[in-house]
Design a protein around this motif. Structure first.
Motif: not given
Length: 281
Positions: A213-217, A272-281
């Motif tokens: 997220k910090a690097d996006f853009g 153990v399989r884990l998933i995640d996500n985050i809004a970037l902008n």
């Protein structure tokens, strides 16, 4: 607190509530409840008069039999947790596989379009047909006014919205913010399978998302993806399955900063399989 195991009894009860002009909220789960589930129930309580919480480990959305067998099942504890932590307007629906599927435990096929072809759709063959099948069946049994899903499974949320569009089911699907542990790890029933040490190591997943997220853009998508792959290659415990930056509406690959994007990740902590996500902008 009321607990139903038969759909006919559930329907009779909810029919009477609807005749009294009460709105029905629905939180479908596979059990092994945690604070993330409880936050969904709170969202539902604030929006509806009655909240139905289903607890059902759905066999048709597992493409790995071992994963199905090891999935945590804690029904008695789940019921006690709901009763202790939520208001009296919550009820539990905990059907058997036979009650849900009859003698034919199988998935229907849905044309979800491109949104189902990326990430989880790519790595878990048949998964979204299983999700669509069980959610459609549960929606038809509960007939809720609103249904609440966590954004941790963001692709699944989009799939369910598409399901409602395809089937014309009269339910509003509402996405709710990801609930995280203090270390940043997204709450998941699978976290119960992690040791204390592995759980702390898994916080790396959220750290990576925050870095993206910090690097996006400021960096290109290719540079960000390479940085993430390198970071995981150097990690002693976690193994990256995929990291993708995708359009928040269509899940299509990056094309323009004018669109809204999210970063999606799947990783293994040992088995153990884990998933995640985050809004970037």
């Amino acid at each position: 607190m009321l607990v139903f195991k038969e759909k006919s009894a559930l329907r009779d009860y909810l029919s009477a509530q609807k005749k009294a002009n009460k709105t029905i909220g629905f939180v479908p789960t596979m059990g092994a409840l945690h604070d993330g589930h409880l936050s969904l129930i709170e969202f539902a309580k604030n929006a509806c008069d009655i909240v139905v919480v289903s607890i059902f480990v759905n066999p048709t959305q597992f493409n790995n039999q071992e994963d199905l067998e090891k999935y945590p099942r804690t029904l008695d504890n789940d019921i006690q947790l709901i009763e202790k932590k939520t208001a009296k307007n919550s009820i539990v629906f905990a059907p058997s596989a036979q009650e849900v599927y009859g003698e034919n435990v199988s998935s229907s096929h849905f044309n979800f379009g491109p949104v189902a072809s990326f990430m989880e759709g790519k790595y878990r063959n048949g998964h979204f047909d299983g999700v669509g099948t069980i959610v459609k069946k549960l929606f038809e049994m509960v007939e809720p006014d609103k249904a609440f899903f966590g954004e941790k499974d963001f692709q699944q949320l989009l799939i369910i919205k598409k399901l409602v569009e395809l089937t014309n089911l009269p339910v509003e699907v509402i996405g709710c913010e990801i609930n995280r542990e203090k270390c940043g790890l997204a709450r998941s029933s699978r976290n119960a399978l992690l040791s204390k040490e592995d759980r702390l190591e898994s916080a790396f997943i959220y750290e990576i998302l925050q870095q993206a997220k910090a690097d996006f853009g400021t960096k290109s998508v290719i540079e960000i993806e390479e940085d993430i792959k390198t970071a995981f290659q150097q990690h002693p415990v976690l193994k990256l399955e995929y990291f993708e930056i995708a359009n928040a509406k269509t899940l299509a690959p990056f094309s323009s900063q004018k669109e809204k994007y999210r970063a999606f990740i799947a990783a293994y902590v040992k088995n153990v399989r884990l998933i995640d996500n985050i809004a970037l902008n």
